[in-house]
Design an enzyme around this catalytic site. Sequence first.
Site, PDB file in Angstrom:
ATOM      1  N   GLY A  29       0.830  -1.203   0.000  1.00  0.00           N
ATOM      2  CA  GLY A  29       0.000   0.000   0.000  1.00  0.00           C
ATOM      3  C   GLY A  29       0.863   1.250   0.000  1.00  0.00           C
ATOM      4  O   GLY A  29       2.096   1.175   0.018  1.00  0.00           O
ATOM      5  N   SER A  30       0.208   2.404   0.016  1.00  0.00           N
ATOM      6  CA  SER A  30       0.966   3.654  -0.113  1.00  0.00           C
ATOM      7  C   SER A  30       1.808   3.932   1.135  1.00  0.00           C
ATOM      8  O   SER A  30       2.942   4.415   1.019  1.00  0.00           O
ATOM      9  CB  SER A  30       0.013   4.816  -0.398  1.00  0.00           C
ATOM     10  OG  SER A  30      -0.948   4.924   0.626  1.00  0.00           O
ATOM     11  N   THR A  31       1.306   3.620   2.318  1.00  0.00           N
ATOM     12  CA  THR A  31       2.092   3.867   3.536  1.00  0.00           C
ATOM     13  C   THR A  31       3.274   2.894   3.584  1.00  0.00           C
ATOM     14  O   THR A  31       4.394   3.283   3.921  1.00  0.00           O
ATOM     15  CB  THR A  31       1.212   3.719   4.792  1.00  0.00           C
ATOM     16  OG1 THR A  31      -0.070   4.311   4.547  1.00  0.00           O
ATOM     17  CG2 THR A  31       1.854   4.395   5.998  1.00  0.00           C
ATOM     18  N   GLY A  82       0.519  -0.872   6.673  1.00  0.00           N
ATOM     19  CA  GLY A  82      -0.545   0.096   6.904  1.00  0.00           C
ATOM     20  C   GLY A  82      -1.856  -0.597   7.236  1.00  0.00           C
ATOM     21  O   GLY A  82      -1.909  -1.815   7.445  1.00  0.00           O
ATOM     22  N   ASP A  84      -6.456   0.018   6.631  1.00  0.00           N
ATOM     23  CA  ASP A  84      -7.550   0.855   6.133  1.00  0.00           C
ATOM     24  C   ASP A  84      -8.330   1.448   7.295  1.00  0.00           C
ATOM     25  O   ASP A  84      -8.823   2.572   7.208  1.00  0.00           O
ATOM     26  CB  ASP A  84      -8.472   0.017   5.235  1.00  0.00           C
ATOM     27  CG  ASP A  84      -7.720  -0.468   4.005  1.00  0.00           C
ATOM     28  OD1 ASP A  84      -7.184   0.382   3.270  1.00  0.00           O
ATOM     29  OD2 ASP A  84      -7.603  -1.695   3.825  1.00  0.00           O
ATOM     30  N   GLY A  97      -5.783  -2.632  -0.683  1.00  0.00           N
ATOM     31  CA  GLY A  97      -4.862  -2.810  -1.817  1.00  0.00           C
ATOM     32  C   GLY A  97      -4.881  -4.227  -2.369  1.00  0.00           C
ATOM     33  O   GLY A  97      -4.115  -4.557  -3.275  1.00  0.00           O
ATOM     34  N   GLU A 103      -0.732 -10.691   3.386  1.00  0.00           N
ATOM     35  CA  GLU A 103      -0.433  -9.848   4.556  1.00  0.00           C
ATOM     36  C   GLU A 103      -0.685 -10.646   5.834  1.00  0.00           C
ATOM     37  O   GLU A 103       0.115 -10.625   6.770  1.00  0.00           O
ATOM     38  CB  GLU A 103      -1.303  -8.585   4.535  1.00  0.00           C
ATOM     39  CG  GLU A 103      -0.885  -7.613   3.429  1.00  0.00           C
ATOM     40  CD  GLU A 103      -1.833  -6.445   3.243  1.00  0.00           C
ATOM     41  OE1 GLU A 103      -2.962  -6.480   3.786  1.00  0.00           O
ATOM     42  OE2 GLU A 103      -1.447  -5.484   2.550  1.00  0.00           O
ATOM     43  N   LYS A 121      -7.192   6.910   9.905  1.00  0.00           N
ATOM     44  CA  LYS A 121      -7.479   5.469   9.940  1.00  0.00           C
ATOM     45  C   LYS A 121      -8.000   5.000  11.313  1.00  0.00           C
ATOM     46  O   LYS A 121      -8.490   3.877  11.435  1.00  0.00           O
ATOM     47  CB  LYS A 121      -6.213   4.675   9.593  1.00  0.00           C
ATOM     48  CG  LYS A 121      -5.550   5.068   8.272  1.00  0.00           C
ATOM     49  CD  LYS A 121      -6.390   4.697   7.088  1.00  0.00           C
ATOM     50  CE  LYS A 121      -5.758   5.016   5.749  1.00  0.00           C
ATOM     51  NZ  LYS A 121      -4.577   4.274   5.408  1.00  0.00           N
TER      52      LYS A 121
HETATM   53  C1  5RP Z   1      -3.281  -3.446   1.289  1.00  0.00           C
HETATM   54  C2  5RP Z   1      -3.563  -2.977   2.677  1.00  0.00           C
HETATM   55  C3  5RP Z   1      -3.065  -1.631   3.037  1.00  0.00           C
HETATM   56  O1  5RP Z   1      -2.297  -1.739   4.195  1.00  0.00           O
HETATM   57  C4  5RP Z   1      -4.233  -0.731   3.301  1.00  0.00           C
HETATM   58  O2  5RP Z   1      -5.075  -0.742   2.171  1.00  0.00           O
HETATM   59  C5  5RP Z   1      -3.764   0.702   3.586  1.00  0.00           C
HETATM   60  O3  5RP Z   1      -3.258   1.268   2.424  1.00  0.00           O
HETATM   61  P1  5RP Z   1      -2.647   2.706   2.372  1.00  0.00           P
HETATM   62  O4  5RP Z   1      -1.384   2.678   3.163  1.00  0.00           O
HETATM   63  O5  5RP Z   1      -2.422   2.940   0.897  1.00  0.00           O
HETATM   64  O6  5RP Z   1      -3.653   3.673   2.940  1.00  0.00           O
HETATM   65  O7  5RP Z   1      -4.156  -3.645   3.471  1.00  0.00           O
HETATM   66  O8  5RP Z   1      -3.876  -4.693   1.029  1.00  0.00           O
END
Ligand code: 5RP
Length: 223
Positions: A29-31, A82, A84, A97, A103, A121
């Site tokens: 994911g982005s984080t 990260g 959601d 993601g 994960e 979050k």
């Molecule tokens: C991916 C995940 C990510 O950790 C979650 O979607 C958070 O993403 P982001 O850091 O982009 O907000 O579970 O499968």
Amino acid sequence: MTQDELKQAVARAALDYVAEGDIIGVGTGSTANFFIDELGKQSHRIKGAVASSEATATRLKSHGITVFDLNEVERLSVYIDGADEINSRGAMIKGGGGALTREKIVASVADRFICIADASKLVDVLGKFPLPVEVIPMAVAAVGRRLAALGAVPTLRMKDGSPYLTDNGCQIIDASGLQITDPSTFEVKVNDIPGVVSVGLFARKGADVCLLGTAGGVKTLMF
Ligand code: 5RP
């Protein structure tokens, strides 16, 4: 501070949880991407990483970080990823993601789950973010009906006009309209539906630490 700046701040803070010579688990994911980029600046400090997705493996390798197959590794000191949504007990919704199953697998062999997230979050009750459920393709309709019976509105995740496919070749149902007041029990219920590969509720094994990016700095929540 922008949301990206908050994500960058927690990504940097997570480096304190990475010890010299470790093999660590890395999320998606982005984080997590911000974390990988920070880790890349000191890649010599670690032995390597196990990736929770193909995208993460590619990014780790682009920084010269050795990527291990999970079957080559007995234990990971930390898993850094990260979320959601996360509640005040460390239970999370993950899978926005699409990498929820890997994960969960990688996190399961780590001593500690370090969640890195911006303040948006943190929630009182999980469920405003649609709950991702990875499903064997032939079971999509059947699982959707079972999720509806549990009070959810199931939507098959799509990409470019076709069902979204995970790294495992499965599909994802996003279950919206939920208020998950007992995340551990709900995790077991959804996992138990035939055809479900895994559910993006991380409650029975949630985060041990959350580094939360706020306007006032990075807050450390311990669970
Ligand atoms: C991916 C995940 C990510 O950790 C979650 O979607 C958070 O993403 P982001 O850091 O982009 O907000 O579970 O499968």
